[in-house]
Each structure stands twice: as structure tokens, then as C-alpha cells.
Design a protein around this motif. Sequence first.
Motif, PDB file in Angstrom:
ATOM      1  N   LYS A 154     -83.487  -7.471 -56.497  1.00  0.00           N
ATOM      2  CA  LYS A 154     -82.644  -6.876 -57.521  1.00  0.00           C
ATOM      3  C   LYS A 154     -81.307  -6.227 -56.826  1.00  0.00           C
ATOM      4  O   LYS A 154     -80.445  -6.123 -57.508  1.00  0.00           O
ATOM      5  CB  LYS A 154     -83.648  -5.980 -58.108  1.00  0.00           C
ATOM      6  CG  LYS A 154     -82.887  -4.870 -58.890  1.00  0.00           C
ATOM      7  CD  LYS A 154     -83.786  -3.696 -59.565  1.00  0.00           C
ATOM      8  CE  LYS A 154     -83.002  -2.267 -59.640  1.00  0.00           C
ATOM      9  NZ  LYS A 154     -83.601  -1.278 -59.055  1.00  0.00           N
ATOM     10  N   LYS A 174     -87.649  -7.309 -59.281  1.00  0.00           N
ATOM     11  CA  LYS A 174     -87.616  -5.714 -58.672  1.00  0.00           C
ATOM     12  C   LYS A 174     -87.179  -5.986 -57.238  1.00  0.00           C
ATOM     13  O   LYS A 174     -87.196  -7.267 -56.698  1.00  0.00           O
ATOM     14  CB  LYS A 174     -89.078  -5.027 -58.728  1.00  0.00           C
ATOM     15  CG  LYS A 174     -89.367  -4.600 -60.237  1.00  0.00           C
ATOM     16  CD  LYS A 174     -90.462  -4.025 -60.244  1.00  0.00           C
ATOM     17  CE  LYS A 174     -91.861  -4.451 -59.734  1.00  0.00           C
ATOM     18  NZ  LYS A 174     -92.923  -3.689 -59.678  1.00  0.00           N
ATOM     19  N   LYS A 230     -86.122  -3.001 -63.841  1.00  0.00           N
ATOM     20  CA  LYS A 230     -85.437  -3.938 -63.341  1.00  0.00           C
ATOM     21  C   LYS A 230     -84.024  -3.817 -63.531  1.00  0.00           C
ATOM     22  O   LYS A 230     -83.288  -4.768 -63.007  1.00  0.00           O
ATOM     23  CB  LYS A 230     -86.157  -5.419 -63.922  1.00  0.00           C
ATOM     24  CG  LYS A 230     -87.610  -5.560 -63.307  1.00  0.00           C
ATOM     25  CD  LYS A 230     -88.202  -6.700 -63.950  1.00  0.00           C
ATOM     26  CE  LYS A 230     -89.627  -6.729 -63.814  1.00  0.00           C
ATOM     27  NZ  LYS A 230     -90.233  -7.879 -64.936  1.00  0.00           N
ATOM     28  N   SER A 283     -81.686  -7.011 -64.005  1.00  0.00           N
ATOM     29  CA  SER A 283     -81.434  -7.921 -63.016  1.00  0.00           C
ATOM     30  C   SER A 283     -82.663  -9.164 -62.882  1.00  0.00           C
ATOM     31  O   SER A 283     -82.679 -10.135 -62.133  1.00  0.00           O
ATOM     32  CB  SER A 283     -81.512  -7.290 -61.584  1.00  0.00           C
ATOM     33  OG  SER A 283     -80.324  -6.300 -61.275  1.00  0.00           O
TER      34      SER A 283
END
Lengths: 151, 201
Positions: A40, A36, A30, A33
Motif C-alpha cells: 500500500k 494493506k 486500504k 490502494s
Amino acid sequence: MKLHDLSPVPGSKKEKIRKGRGAGARRGEKTGSGTKGQKKRFKVPVYFEGGQTPLYRRLPKRGFTPLQRGPQTEVINVRSLNKFDDGETIDPRRLEEAGLISSTEHVKLLGDGSLEVSLTIEVHAASESAVQKVEDCDGTVKIISSTDTGS
Amino acid sequence: MADIKQIDDSELSFCNEVEMNEPLIHQAVVAFEANKRADVASVRNRARVAGRNKKPWRQKGTGRSRHGSRISPLWVGGGRAHGPTGEQDHSQRLTRKMKRKALLSALGVRAREDVFFELAEVELDEPSTATLHEVFDDADLVDENILLLTDGQDRLLELSVRNLPYCRLLKVDLLSTYHVVANSALVLAGEALEQLKARFE
């Protein structure tokens, strides 16, 4: 001192964090962020419905933008000015108080009828015949700028 | 004949008390080097690489992984993603005050290291590298990286010096922080010292 003896202010140069380099790394998957995939990578607009025709395109357009108009000209003829006293100064505000016009935005004096009193008149515009008639009665016409509505 | 001697501390009073500002000198040197940089690195992206953009094999059924182009950055011989274009601007700017302060600070440091020399009484009738080499040899400077700073008046001196491998030549008004730090000895000729001082009055 040689070239290699020099260094910048301590702490002023920071190594760039290499994000997204492997699942085992702290900044893998990730990469900070919080999620996903698409979200993201960039901001998905709130009106986006996953490719389905979104609400704002499903419904017909309606309404229109009204025409933008400039200042509206109020017209007044010299024949209406006989109710004022001799020697009085008349500006758009005064005309409005007298109930002869409803807007002081842009006032034009025209020459219909006859004038019997001597007046000092302040308006945004005046016709030649109107000026003539006012001056025949020993009055004056003063042209004021369009932003000026009189005192 | 010509003679090289150490410049007296009193002559360098305009700078030898100046405190060292290492980060600023560093910045000036880095900026100088960055400004010298010719942006040579250049690379072809997938649009520039030679080759056709045909799908190498069908999407399904081959047992091979899916691919859409043989010039994709994933392939050997493919284009480079986000590579240098040869058009980047690496130049850095320092404000006038920063440049001045960096130079003065660097001169101060070097003055305390006693690397300033004076080249006096040069009398040449014709360009002579051998004569100047002898002068530098006598002063034990031939193993150094010398920077000879001139006032730009003595053409014969410039011609005599510019083929000496250990010596570089620069007009004193072009002197920058980089030159002060990068050379192991600074030799001033003619009116060079006066001109250098005049810059800091």
C-alpha cells in the motif's frame, strides 16, 4: 466590491481528501490502494524476494561489455593503384569494388612501391610520400571527411 | 484651498466599460497577499528538538508500550513530523497580461461604484497634516480607508498626509489590483490620473 466579495472560479478549488483517518471512514484501512501494508505504501520491485537473497544475487556474474572501438583504418599503398586507368577518379567505394579494401569507413593511402598512372584519389588520409608519388604522376589527392565514403 | 471632488465618468472612460472578471481579480489579490507573506512558521523536527535519543525503557516486560525515543513525534515535547521549515516559498506569479487585465477590470468595477476622487489645487507652503485632514473631513472621507495616489512630485503633500490614520499613500505607478479592491476610496492627486491612464494606452 470588497476583498471578501471575491471568489475564484467555481469548482477550481477542491478540498484535499484526508486518506487513512480511521477504520470506519471510506478511505480508512486500504485508503484506495487496494491492499494493506508494504504494497500500500510503495512499489515493491518484482525481483524482491522478501529479504531472501534474490536470484540476481544468488547467481555469479558473467559476461563483459566489449570495448567500444572507433573507426578502423584501412590501409592502401600506391603500388596497388596501377591497375586503374589513367585519369580515373578513385574514391573508397571504387577501391572496395576493386577488392583492394574491405571497409570504406576510414581509408589511408600510403606511399609504398611506385605509381605509374595519373589518378584523382579521394581518401580520408594520406601520407606525405603517397601524395608526392601521386602528384609526380600528374594526379591529385583529395582528403574527404570521415563520414564520406564516396559515391 | 485644496478641494476633493468625484472624478467624472468621462475621465474614467479607459476603464469604466471594462467587464468584471471576478476570478482574475481574486487571483491577483490572492497572489499579492501571498507575495507579502513572510514565511515565519518554523518548527523543530525530531532531529532539531533538544534531548537525547536514548530508548526510554526496555522493549519487553515493563507493561508499557514500546518506545524508542522521547523526542519521537508521538511524544509530548517531541519533534514535529513534516512541519513548516521557514523556508517555503509562497510566492505566486501572474503573467503580465493577467496582471494588466486584473487591474483594469478592478478599476472598472470601482469606477462604477464611484470611489474615485480627485484632489486638486493643493497649495502648501509647509507640511500640514491639519490642513489635509480638514480637506478630507469636508469631503466626508475620514471614516473611510482612503488610498491617496500621487505622482511622486509633491513632497509637501506626501509629508502632510502620511500621518493620517485613515489614509494610505502610494505612488500611482505602484498601484496593483489589491490596492484598488482593498480601499474604500481612491483619491488621485497631481498628475496621478494621467499617469494611470497612460498605463493602459
